[in-house]
Motif scaffolding. Structure first.
Motif, PDB file in Angstrom:
ATOM      1  N   GLU A 108       0.838  -1.202   0.000  1.00 32.07           N
ATOM      2  CA  GLU A 108       0.000   0.000   0.000  1.00 32.07           C
ATOM      3  C   GLU A 108       0.871   1.248   0.000  1.00 32.07           C
ATOM      4  OE1 GLU A 108      -3.605   2.033   2.666  1.00 32.07           O
ATOM      5  OE2 GLU A 108      -2.684   0.155   3.289  1.00 32.07           O
ATOM      6  N   LYS A 169       3.941  -0.774   4.120  1.00 30.32           N
ATOM      7  CA  LYS A 169       3.256   0.385   3.548  1.00 30.32           C
ATOM      8  C   LYS A 169       4.178   1.597   3.525  1.00 30.32           C
ATOM      9  CE  LYS A 169      -0.016   2.457   6.009  1.00 30.32           C
ATOM     10  NZ  LYS A 169      -1.354   2.761   6.594  1.00 30.32           N
ATOM     11  N   LYS A 271      -1.982  -2.874   6.376  1.00 29.26           N
ATOM     12  CA  LYS A 271      -1.917  -4.211   5.804  1.00 29.26           C
ATOM     13  C   LYS A 271      -0.790  -4.947   6.512  1.00 29.26           C
ATOM     14  CE  LYS A 271      -4.013  -3.325   1.293  1.00 29.26           C
ATOM     15  NZ  LYS A 271      -3.853  -3.354  -0.158  1.00 29.26           N
ATOM     16  N   GLU A 295      -9.095 -10.708   5.538  1.00 30.32           N
ATOM     17  CA  GLU A 295      -7.852 -11.403   5.213  1.00 30.32           C
ATOM     18  C   GLU A 295      -7.873 -12.045   3.832  1.00 30.32           C
ATOM     19  OE1 GLU A 295      -8.179 -15.876   7.079  1.00 30.32           O
ATOM     20  OE2 GLU A 295      -7.580 -14.282   8.465  1.00 30.32           O
ATOM     21  N   LEU A 310      -2.573 -12.233   4.385  1.00 32.89           N
ATOM     22  CA  LEU A 310      -2.405 -10.783   4.346  1.00 32.89           C
ATOM     23  C   LEU A 310      -3.676 -10.179   4.927  1.00 32.89           C
ATOM     24  CD1 LEU A 310      -0.937  -8.164   3.475  1.00 32.89           C
ATOM     25  CD2 LEU A 310      -2.078  -8.393   1.259  1.00 32.89           C
ATOM     26  N   HIS A 312      -6.019  -7.003   6.026  1.00 37.79           N
ATOM     27  CA  HIS A 312      -6.325  -5.568   5.930  1.00 37.79           C
ATOM     28  C   HIS A 312      -7.030  -5.196   7.222  1.00 37.79           C
ATOM     29  CE1 HIS A 312      -7.348  -1.681   4.295  1.00 37.79           C
ATOM     30  NE2 HIS A 312      -8.617  -1.873   4.594  1.00 37.79           N
TER      31      HIS A 312
END
Length: 392
Positions: A108, A169, A271, A295, A310, A312
């Motif tokens: 991100e 990020k 993230k 996820e 991963l 969020h």
């Protein structure tokens, strides 16, 4: 005597030996220089520990005795364990390798600025330098170089730029260089009161001040006149300019329940790479205490209850409370101040507040609050040609 550290890694075998006159066999082994590392007798036989290289000698000497391998230790056991669990070990190694790889991927790019056009401009600019989603992280030196190149490229547009790496990020903060432009007023006007108020501050940039601090004004009253006069005679008309702050009054009704539960998103998100085992999640970079999680599975093993995901994460504020009557009233007052404060600019503030009325109901309180607010009451009114305005 062998070094203790080396001894732990030498291959050793535990044997169970059964037969008559077992002591004779033990002496026979010692006579053939077979080192007995441990001996434990039991009813029908004995347990001995020997080095692996002596195992064939024991078999050649066993004659009528029954010899069985019951355990192993050292390097031979390690090899066996690795062989039996090779697929599990391979999955773990691949998982860790993938985890390390993913932690060096940017998922991100967030530009912190109120303008969407500025955010889009910087995201496009960063893409030209390879700083985009699903790309490898840049080093600190590379990021510093890119930041300086962008600042040199737009010296008249960007005042300040900062690029920070948070987990997976990029967070980009920017401040634009503002070139002040002189506002032109093509229409002659008065500065008037936007609402009923008690004047607290007048700043006149152009025009004639016709009211004073602590004068009460109603909505539409002229405070800075565009008619410039001398000895009660109008000498000219200008576009009045300035600002006026006053004391303004409001009444706000606020309801607050005794029992209250709320899950509220703060607007912050991240993230995060996480390893999930059964129902437990182990985050690589722990983030929010309370969060809403969505996820995406990156890697999973069909044989083991483990997967790499991963996440969020969106930060949440959870409020769960049961209040007394006094606590609910205080919460209502705080909520009222919060609501009022959201309507005010940086230069405006609440001077005072007072509870006018409290209505206690079965499941909530209803509070009427009187607010005194320091507020910008500046407004403008066009001067109509040949209008007859009486200047007080």
């Amino acid at each position: 005597m062998k070094n203790n550290f080396v001894y732990k890694f030498l291959s050793k075998i535990d044997l169970e030996i059964r037969g008559k006159h077992i002591e004779r066999f033990i002496h026979k082994l010692a006579h053939h220089n077979i080192e007995l590392l441990d001996i434990k007798y039991f009813k029908d036989g004995v347990h001995i520990k020997i080095y692996k290289e002596d195992y064939l000698k024991v078999l050649n000497l066993k004659s009528i005795y029954e010899v069985n391998v019951v355990d192993a230790s050292g390097l031979i056991k390690l090899k066996k364990t690795l062989s039996v669990n090779k697929f599990v070990i391979l999955a773990i190694v691949l998982g860790i390798t993938l985890l390390i790889f993913l932690t060096n991927i940017i998922f991100e790019v967030e530009v912190v600025h109120s303008s969407s056009s500025v955010r889009n401009f910087l995201i496009d600019e960063l893409k030209m330098f390879g700083m985009k989603e699903y790309s490898l992280k840049k080093s600190f030196k590379e990021i510093s170089k890119i930041k300086n190149e962008i600042l040199e490229k737009y010296p008249d547009k960007i005042e300040w730029l900062e690029i920070e790496v948070l987990g997976t990020k990029y967070v980009v903060r920017v401040e634009l260089r503002e070139i002040p432009s002189k506002e032109e007023h093509n229409v002659n006007r008065h500065v008037v009161a936007k609402k009923d108020a008690l004047i607290k501050k007048i700043t006149a940039l152009n025009g004639m001040v016709v009211k004073e601090v602590n004068n009460y004004v109603k909505k539409g009253d002229i405070i800075i006149s565009g008619n410039v006069s001398l000895n009660d005679e109008t000498k000219g008309t200008v576009s009045a300019d300035g600002s006026v702050f006053g004391e303004v009054w409001y009444t706000l009704t606020v309801e607050y329940p005794y029992t209250y539960y709320e899950e509220r998103l703060t607007g912050k998100s991240k993230k995060v790479i996480a390893l999930k085992f059964l129902n437990k999640s182990f985050e690589l970079f722990p983030s929010f205490k309370n969060k809403k999680v969505t996820e995406t599975v990156l890697l999973k093993n069909n044989l083991l209850p483990i997967k790499l995901v991963l996440e969020h994460q969106e930060e949440q504020i959870i409020v769960d409370q049961v209040l007394t009557e006094d606590e609910a009233i205080n919460k209502a007052i705080s909520l009222g101040r919060e609501k009022m404060g959201k309507e005010l600019s940086n230069q405006e503030y609440i001077i005072d507040n007072k509870v006018l009325k409290v209505n206690v109901k079965e499941n909530k309180v209803v509070v009427d609050i009187f607010f005194v607010v320091y507020e910008d009451i500046t407004d403008y009114a066009e001067i109509i040609v040949n209008d007859n305005e009486k200047v007080e």
